[in-house]
Write a protein that holds these residues in place. Structure first.
Motif, PDB file in Angstrom:
ATOM      1  N   VAL A  93      -2.940  17.043   1.574  1.00  0.00           N
ATOM      2  CA  VAL A  93      -2.534  15.678   1.903  1.00  0.00           C
ATOM      3  C   VAL A  93      -3.776  14.843   2.190  1.00  0.00           C
ATOM      4  O   VAL A  93      -4.643  15.254   2.968  1.00  0.00           O
ATOM      5  N   ARG A  94      -3.848  13.676   1.566  1.00  0.00           N
ATOM      6  CA  ARG A  94      -4.969  12.771   1.834  1.00  0.00           C
ATOM      7  C   ARG A  94      -4.468  11.334   1.786  1.00  0.00           C
ATOM      8  O   ARG A  94      -3.513  11.013   1.070  1.00  0.00           O
ATOM      9  N   LEU A  95      -5.135  10.485   2.560  1.00  0.00           N
ATOM     10  CA  LEU A  95      -4.748   9.080   2.588  1.00  0.00           C
ATOM     11  C   LEU A  95      -5.171   8.412   1.290  1.00  0.00           C
ATOM     12  O   LEU A  95      -6.328   8.497   0.884  1.00  0.00           O
ATOM     13  N   ASP A  96      -4.222   7.746   0.642  1.00  0.00           N
ATOM     14  CA  ASP A  96      -4.509   7.071  -0.617  1.00  0.00           C
ATOM     15  C   ASP A  96      -4.863   5.607  -0.380  1.00  0.00           C
ATOM     16  O   ASP A  96      -5.877   5.117  -0.853  1.00  0.00           O
ATOM     17  N   HIS A  97      -4.021   4.885   0.352  1.00  0.00           N
ATOM     18  CA  HIS A  97      -4.313   3.493   0.650  1.00  0.00           C
ATOM     19  C   HIS A  97      -3.479   3.046   1.844  1.00  0.00           C
ATOM     20  O   HIS A  97      -2.576   3.757   2.297  1.00  0.00           O
ATOM     21  N   LEU A  98      -3.811   1.871   2.343  1.00  0.00           N
ATOM     22  CA  LEU A  98      -3.162   1.319   3.523  1.00  0.00           C
ATOM     23  C   LEU A  98      -2.734  -0.111   3.231  1.00  0.00           C
ATOM     24  O   LEU A  98      -3.506  -0.899   2.684  1.00  0.00           O
ATOM     25  N   VAL A  99      -1.487  -0.426   3.567  1.00  0.00           N
ATOM     26  CA  VAL A  99      -0.997  -1.793   3.475  1.00  0.00           C
ATOM     27  C   VAL A  99      -0.572  -2.223   4.876  1.00  0.00           C
ATOM     28  O   VAL A  99       0.172  -1.505   5.552  1.00  0.00           O
ATOM     29  N   VAL A 100      -1.076  -3.375   5.323  1.00  0.00           N
ATOM     30  CA  VAL A 100      -0.736  -3.892   6.646  1.00  0.00           C
ATOM     31  C   VAL A 100       0.202  -5.083   6.462  1.00  0.00           C
ATOM     32  O   VAL A 100      -0.156  -6.062   5.809  1.00  0.00           O
ATOM     33  N   TYR A 101       1.404  -4.957   7.016  1.00  0.00           N
ATOM     34  CA  TYR A 101       2.421  -6.001   6.911  1.00  0.00           C
ATOM     35  C   TYR A 101       2.459  -6.782   8.228  1.00  0.00           C
ATOM     36  O   TYR A 101       2.614  -6.188   9.299  1.00  0.00           O
ATOM     37  N   HIS A 102       2.322  -8.098   8.133  1.00  0.00           N
ATOM     38  CA  HIS A 102       2.306  -8.944   9.319  1.00  0.00           C
ATOM     39  C   HIS A 102       3.603  -9.752   9.397  1.00  0.00           C
ATOM     40  O   HIS A 102       4.024 -10.361   8.405  1.00  0.00           O
ATOM     41  N   LEU A 103       4.214  -9.772  10.570  1.00  0.00           N
ATOM     42  CA  LEU A 103       5.392 -10.599  10.783  1.00  0.00           C
ATOM     43  C   LEU A 103       5.606 -10.797  12.284  1.00  0.00           C
ATOM     44  O   LEU A 103       5.239  -9.921  13.091  1.00  0.00           O
ATOM     45  N   PRO A 104       6.161 -11.929  12.682  1.00  0.00           N
ATOM     46  CA  PRO A 104       6.397 -12.171  14.107  1.00  0.00           C
ATOM     47  C   PRO A 104       7.596 -11.383  14.627  1.00  0.00           C
ATOM     48  O   PRO A 104       8.636 -11.330  13.981  1.00  0.00           O
ATOM     49  N   PHE A 105       7.429 -10.768  15.770  1.00  0.00           N
ATOM     50  CA  PHE A 105       8.513 -10.152  16.525  1.00  0.00           C
ATOM     51  C   PHE A 105       8.770 -11.017  17.761  1.00  0.00           C
ATOM     52  O   PHE A 105       7.898 -11.796  18.171  1.00  0.00           O
ATOM     53  N   LEU A 106       9.928 -10.868  18.365  1.00  0.00           N
ATOM     54  CA  LEU A 106      10.195 -11.490  19.649  1.00  0.00           C
ATOM     55  C   LEU A 106       9.989 -10.472  20.768  1.00  0.00           C
ATOM     56  O   LEU A 106      10.438  -9.317  20.643  1.00  0.00           O
ATOM     57  N   HIS A 107       9.305 -10.873  21.820  1.00  0.00           N
ATOM     58  CA  HIS A 107       9.094 -10.022  22.983  1.00  0.00           C
ATOM     59  C   HIS A 107       9.940 -10.550  24.135  1.00  0.00           C
ATOM     60  O   HIS A 107      10.028 -11.774  24.335  1.00  0.00           O
ATOM     61  N   ALA A 108      10.535  -9.640  24.904  1.00  0.00           N
ATOM     62  CA  ALA A 108      11.320 -10.018  26.078  1.00  0.00           C
ATOM     63  C   ALA A 108      10.837  -9.189  27.262  1.00  0.00           C
ATOM     64  O   ALA A 108      10.869  -7.958  27.227  1.00  0.00           O
ATOM     65  N   LYS A 109      10.370  -9.885  28.292  1.00  0.00           N
ATOM     66  CA  LYS A 109       9.940  -9.204  29.508  1.00  0.00           C
ATOM     67  C   LYS A 109      11.107  -9.170  30.474  1.00  0.00           C
ATOM     68  O   LYS A 109      11.713 -10.205  30.781  1.00  0.00           O
ATOM     69  N   LEU A 110      11.446  -7.973  30.950  1.00  0.00           N
ATOM     70  CA  LEU A 110      12.622  -7.765  31.781  1.00  0.00           C
ATOM     71  C   LEU A 110      12.245  -7.310  33.178  1.00  0.00           C
ATOM     72  O   LEU A 110      11.246  -6.596  33.369  1.00  0.00           O
TER      73      LEU A 110
END
Length: 351
Positions: free
Chosen positions: A281-298
């Motif tokens: 097993v070896r790493l072939d490539h990396l894709v970084v996906y960016h998107l906004p999440f919502l955070h909730a502090k409780l």
């Protein structure tokens, strides 16, 4: 993915275009329809392609482009693939998700706070998450060689694997730049995310190896049986010659019998080893996906103790994610007060 000798032009084109952020759909036999991202659209002077990989299919499909060895479009894809980086970034369009209503009720459907009062929302905000998709190329060597790509997606903020992310992302037409402006969520170091991905892919590779070993068992058993039958006949012939033979000939035949038995054991061992499965097993490539999440502090209360717990809402999946245990990093859909200022998973609640 199977042996590269059977890797077709259609598979190559689809794999490259998807990795470059295009939306690829199978439109029929030897036919794919492609919606190109802006960067590729500039290269090809259009944002929509219908690619045919069979001459007759191309003739029967008006507006399609026939792809074969030496075609201009294939050469362009090969040049772009060769120059393509081992890490690319893609952004989800659509802006920032709206704040959630009834956050506390949604949280309670996803997370159980053991022996605690219902959580109260302190604040919520949007932050950009970077989800790292590690694509591992796994080579299996046995009586035949096969290859397969295993993707592992890890949320950079929580360190939790996201097994359904790529399926959900398949409905997205990504962008090369964000159309939103929010702060970035905190992120674990890349080496930590890589170790998490390695832990996940190890199980995937092992499961596949077991499948390959199971499928090759019948072929192995047939070869071992064939070897056994051959040497049984050899031994039978030698023993027949020993019947009535003088002492000197008997000694020679006994040596032949011992040599045949040793040879049988060696050949059966070699045959058994040939059907064992080795995985690399070896790493072939990396894709970084960016998107906004919502955070909730409780705010979470247990007796006289007050805990502050942050959970995140994944807009792509439409769910509140179980938070990571602060001690082991595993998903914790049940959080238990530790008495040391942390809510932890059940495995660590007594430590």
């Amino acid at each position: 993915m199977n042996d590269w000798e059977t890797f077709s032009l259609e598979e190559f084109a689809a794999a490259f275009l998807e990795r470059a952020g295009a939306v690829v759909e199978k439109a029929g036999y030897a036919l794919i329809e492609v919606l190109l991202p802006d960067e590729l659209a500039r290269h090809f002077n259009q944002d929509h392609l219908v690619l045919a990989f069979d001459y007759e299919v191309a003739q029967e499909t008006p507006g399609s482009v026939f792809i074969t060895h030496g075609s201009h479009l294939l050469d362009a894809m090969v040049r772009l693939a060769a120059a393509y980086g081992r890490c690319i970034r893609l952004y989800r369009p659509g802006g920032v998700p709206a704040p959630l209503a009834n956050v506390e009720q949604q949280v309670l459907r996803a997370v159980e706070f053991v022996d605690c009062r219902p959580p109260k929302l302190e604040m919520q905000w949007a932050a950009e998450h970077a989800l790292h998709a590690f694509f591992f190329r796994t080579t299996y060597r046995s009586f035949e060689k096969t290859e397969e790509i295993f993707p592992v997606v890890v949320d950079g903020y929580s360190g939790l694997p996201q097994p359904d992310f790529l399926r959900l992302w398949g409905n997205i037409t990504p962008q090369e730049r964000p159309d939103y402006s929010v702060s970035r969520a905190g992120a674990l170091p890349l080496e930590v995310l890589y170790r998490i991905a390695c832990r996940e892919v190890e199980g995937m590779a092992r499961t596949k190896a077991i499948e390959l070993r199971r499928s090759s068992r019948a072929a192995r058993d047939r070869e071992l049986a064939k070897i056994a039958r051959y040497y049984e006949e050899v031994a039978k012939e030698i023993k027949q010659k020993m019947s009535g033979a003088d002492e000197e000939k008997t000694r020679r035949l006994e040596k032949q019998l011992s040599a045949a038995e040793a040879d049988r054991q060696r050949r059966q061992k070699d045959a058994a080893l040939r059907y064992e499965v080795e995985a690399e097993v070896r790493l072939d490539h990396l894709v970084v996906y960016h998107l906004p999440f919502l955070h909730a502090k409780l705010e979470v209360r247990h007796k006289n103790e007050l805990y502050h717990q942050t959970v995140v809402y994944n807009p792509l999946a439409g769910r509140i994610e179980a938070p990571a245990c602060p001690l082991c990093g595993r998903a914790a859909p049940r959080l238990i007060p530790s008495g040391r200022g942390q809510l932890v998973c059940a495995a660590h609640s007594k430590q």
